[in-house]
Design an enzyme around this catalytic site. Structure first.
Site, PDB file in Angstrom:
ATOM      1  N   ASN A 176      -4.744  -8.978  52.510  1.00 35.57           N
ATOM      2  CA  ASN A 176      -5.324  -9.680  53.668  1.00 35.57           C
ATOM      3  C   ASN A 176      -5.042 -11.183  53.582  1.00 35.57           C
ATOM      4  O   ASN A 176      -5.237 -11.793  52.530  1.00 35.57           O
ATOM      5  CB  ASN A 176      -6.845  -9.437  53.629  1.00 35.57           C
ATOM      6  N   HIS A 185      -7.823 -16.011  62.591  1.00 31.97           N
ATOM      7  CA  HIS A 185      -8.748 -17.085  62.966  1.00 31.97           C
ATOM      8  C   HIS A 185      -7.906 -18.060  63.767  1.00 31.97           C
ATOM      9  O   HIS A 185      -7.069 -18.767  63.205  1.00 31.97           O
ATOM     10  CB  HIS A 185      -9.297 -17.790  61.715  1.00 31.97           C
ATOM     11  N   GLU A 188     -10.081 -10.446  61.063  1.00 31.64           N
ATOM     12  CA  GLU A 188     -11.137 -11.477  61.144  1.00 31.64           C
ATOM     13  C   GLU A 188     -11.016 -12.307  62.420  1.00 31.64           C
ATOM     14  O   GLU A 188     -11.257 -13.513  62.419  1.00 31.64           O
ATOM     15  CB  GLU A 188     -11.070 -12.408  59.929  1.00 31.64           C
ATOM     16  N   GLU A 196      -5.882 -13.580  50.483  1.00 32.03           N
ATOM     17  CA  GLU A 196      -5.368 -14.958  50.518  1.00 32.03           C
ATOM     18  C   GLU A 196      -4.757 -15.401  49.186  1.00 32.03           C
ATOM     19  O   GLU A 196      -5.043 -16.500  48.701  1.00 32.03           O
ATOM     20  CB  GLU A 196      -6.495 -15.917  50.918  1.00 32.03           C
TER      21      GLU A 196
HETATM   22  O1  G3I Z   1     -27.014 -17.575  52.511  1.00 33.51           O
HETATM   23  C1  G3I Z   1     -26.908 -18.724  51.660  1.00 33.51           C
HETATM   24  C2  G3I Z   1     -28.101 -19.610  51.837  1.00 33.51           C
HETATM   25  O2  G3I Z   1     -29.271 -18.931  51.436  1.00 33.51           O
HETATM   26  C3  G3I Z   1     -27.895 -20.882  50.994  1.00 33.51           C
HETATM   27  O3  G3I Z   1     -28.939 -21.753  51.229  1.00 33.51           O
HETATM   28  C4  G3I Z   1     -26.587 -21.558  51.392  1.00 33.51           C
HETATM   29  C5  G3I Z   1     -26.302 -22.776  50.516  1.00 33.51           C
HETATM   30  O4  G3I Z   1     -24.934 -22.959  50.320  1.00 33.51           O
HETATM   31  O5  G3I Z   1     -25.532 -20.638  51.232  1.00 33.51           O
HETATM   32  C6  G3I Z   1     -25.657 -19.472  52.028  1.00 33.51           C
HETATM   33  O6  G3I Z   1     -24.563 -18.653  51.745  1.00 33.51           O
HETATM   34  C7  G3I Z   1     -23.359 -19.002  52.375  1.00 33.51           C
HETATM   35  C8  G3I Z   1     -22.850 -17.750  53.097  1.00 33.51           C
HETATM   36  O7  G3I Z   1     -21.599 -18.023  53.658  1.00 33.51           O
HETATM   37  C9  G3I Z   1     -23.791 -17.297  54.216  1.00 33.51           C
HETATM   38  O8  G3I Z   1     -23.785 -18.238  55.246  1.00 33.51           O
HETATM   39  C10 G3I Z   1     -22.353 -19.427  51.336  1.00 33.51           C
HETATM   40  O9  G3I Z   1     -22.757 -20.655  50.762  1.00 33.51           O
HETATM   41  C11 G3I Z   1     -20.993 -19.605  51.980  1.00 33.51           C
HETATM   42  O10 G3I Z   1     -20.023 -19.864  50.968  1.00 33.51           O
HETATM   43  C12 G3I Z   1     -20.610 -18.314  52.693  1.00 33.51           C
HETATM   44  O11 G3I Z   1     -19.414 -18.553  53.375  1.00 33.51           O
HETATM   45  C13 G3I Z   1     -18.625 -17.414  53.638  1.00 33.51           C
HETATM   46  C14 G3I Z   1     -17.199 -17.716  53.202  1.00 33.51           C
HETATM   47  O12 G3I Z   1     -16.339 -16.665  53.578  1.00 33.51           O
HETATM   48  C15 G3I Z   1     -17.107 -17.877  51.679  1.00 33.51           C
HETATM   49  O13 G3I Z   1     -17.416 -16.665  51.034  1.00 33.51           O
HETATM   50  C16 G3I Z   1     -18.684 -17.120  55.139  1.00 33.51           C
HETATM   51  O14 G3I Z   1     -19.989 -16.635  55.473  1.00 33.51           O
HETATM   52  C17 G3I Z   1     -17.654 -16.066  55.489  1.00 33.51           C
HETATM   53  O15 G3I Z   1     -17.580 -15.936  56.893  1.00 33.51           O
HETATM   54  C18 G3I Z   1     -16.288 -16.486  54.970  1.00 33.51           C
HETATM   55  O16 G3I Z   1     -15.379 -15.458  55.268  1.00 33.51           O
HETATM   56  C19 G3I Z   1     -14.019 -15.727  54.953  1.00 33.51           C
HETATM   57  C20 G3I Z   1     -13.402 -14.398  54.552  1.00 33.51           C
HETATM   58  O17 G3I Z   1     -14.146 -13.819  53.499  1.00 33.51           O
HETATM   59  C21 G3I Z   1     -11.931 -14.584  54.147  1.00 33.51           C
HETATM   60  N1  G3I Z   1     -11.186 -15.242  55.198  1.00 33.51           N
HETATM   61  C22 G3I Z   1     -11.759 -16.495  55.701  1.00 33.51           C
HETATM   62  C23 G3I Z   1     -13.211 -16.266  56.142  1.00 33.51           C
HETATM   63  C24 G3I Z   1     -13.790 -17.513  56.780  1.00 33.51           C
HETATM   64  O18 G3I Z   1     -13.849 -18.578  55.855  1.00 33.51           O
END
Ligand code: G3I
Length: 356
Positions: free
Chosen positions: A204, A240, A270, A163
């Site tokens: 990507n 998405h 994705e 991105e």
């Molecule tokens: O697991 C912790 C939890 O213990 C904590 O309490 C909580 C508090 O913020 O955070 C949790 O972690 C989160 C994690 O997802 C697991 O759910 C992170 O904050 C959160 O930022 C993270 O979000 C991920 C996001 O990317 C940012 O990295 C999403 O899971 C993930 O699906 C998403 O994936 C992205 C791709 O990498 C790139 N393209 C878009 C896609 C969707 O946004």
């Protein structure tokens, strides 16, 4: 003896209450009505993949058995991102990512690495480090050599960069862009290639599936890289989408074709179909049917394009999906319901794979 009688009475109670064996132990994927997408996909020469969420991966055996039964390609959803893998300047934490790679090996699955560089995954030590350009280049090279080197031979493809451009084709602001300049992109691909010459290297991005400004921007961006001799093998289109926001199949197919003309593969990286906040009214059943139609339609375009060799869904059960953490609204964007039973979306993928 006493223990024997307790066990006997319990067994009699279970049987008297009509509780079946399948509810007292974990159900198998077959009992859940799953046919194994990966078996059919293998016969069609395509990889079918999913993002893997570390929480259920670590604690829910059914999650893992469905994962291994249905998919031949695994993508750690978050565990290979810079901020998680490299939390301190001199510390790498490979634990969770290694566990996923080991699981993939044990289950004869391939792994996509996601992602070496993303402006939204920058640890604090890096963003607040006031590094000079030379220092930052050293840090970037060290990160790529260490991570790609660690997984050399185990990762089929890396999303080297995620991105990084906007719809006008401008490179987005990031610590890399600000301090190193746009050369950081070519350098990242070159270093990744040096660290694992066999790994396929991808750029990507989202919103570039249909015809339009973003698709053109992405096309020109990767074309420029090829002209500069940068080792890039393909483009990841995230996909998405939503019930009222899915690309026209012809436009999507044309897009794959023009990227093929550049010699590039396209992985769908994705895919999911959000059903909330859409203009489609009606029952959940109706929304699931439309969701299934869109999964099938987009998958069909990929399967029909010679340069689309991997189709990855961003998770597989609605029980664990990224949408709520991102949009704040619960959603059901995936192909299996919360109990791991097939939704129309699953059957739509199956149908595409079953047709000649
Ligand atoms: O697991 C912790 C939890 O213990 C904590 O309490 C909580 C508090 O913020 O955070 C949790 O972690 C989160 C994690 O997802 C697991 O759910 C992170 O904050 C959160 O930022 C993270 O979000 C991920 C996001 O990317 C940012 O990295 C999403 O899971 C993930 O699906 C998403 O994936 C992205 C791709 O990498 C790139 N393209 C878009 C896609 C969707 O946004």
């Amino acid at each position: 003896m006493k223990r024997f009688f307790v066990a006997l009475i319990l067994a009699m109670l279970v049987s008297a209450c009509g509780i079946s064996e399948a509810t007292t132990r974990q159900m198998t994927p077959t009992e859940l009505g799953l046919s194994s997408l990966r078996t059919l996909a293998q016969n069609r020469g395509i990889s079918i993949g999913t993002a893997v969420d570390v929480k259920p991966f670590r604690k829910e055996p059914l999650y893992n058995s469905v994962l291994a039964h249905e998919f031949n390609l695994l993508v750690p959803e978050n565990q290979m991102k810079f901020a998680l893998l490299h939390p301190e300047r001199d510390t790498y934490d490979f634990k969770d990512a290694d566990a996923m790679v080991a699981f993939a090996k044990a289950n004869d699955m391939q792994v996509r690495g996601h992602t070496l560089l993303w402006h939204l995954s920058v640890p604090r030590w890096l963003s607040e480090g006031n590094f000079t350009r030379d220092e930052l280049m050293d840090i970037l090279r060290d990160h790529i050599y260490t991570v790609v080197g660690h997984y050399r031979g185990s990762i089929i493809a890396w999303d080297v960069l995620n991105e990084a451009i906007d719809a006008n084709g401008y490179i987005k602001d990031s610590i890399w862009q600000r301090v190193i300049g746009p050369e950081y992109i070519d350098l990242a691909f070159r270093w990744a290639h040096e660290a694992d010459p066999q790994a396929r290297l991808f750029y990507n991005d989202y919103g570039a599936e249909r015809r339009g400004q973003k698709a053109d921007a992405l096309y020109n961006f990767v074309k420029g890289m090829l002209e500069r001799g940068v080792p890039i093998n393909g483009v990841g289109l995230q996909m998405h989408v939503g019930l009222t926001a899915s690309p026209d199949p012809q436009e999507f197919a044309d897009n794959l074709k023009r990227l093929a003309a550049l010699g590039l593969d396209v992985d769908i990286t994705e895919m999911d179909v959000l059903i909330q906040n859409s203009k489609v009214k009606g029952s959940l059943e109706k929304k699931f049917a439309e969701q299934g139609r869109l999964y099938g339609e987009n998958f069909q375009v990929c399967v029909s394009a010679p340069n689309c060799k991997a189709f990855v869904i961003w998770g597989f059960t609605d029980k664990y999906n990224w949408a709520v953490s991102f949009t704040g609204r619960p959603d059901k964007p995936l192909i299996l319901d919360e109990s791991y039973r097939p939704k129309p979306a699953y059957n739509a993928l199956l149908k595409v794979l079953s047709e000649k």
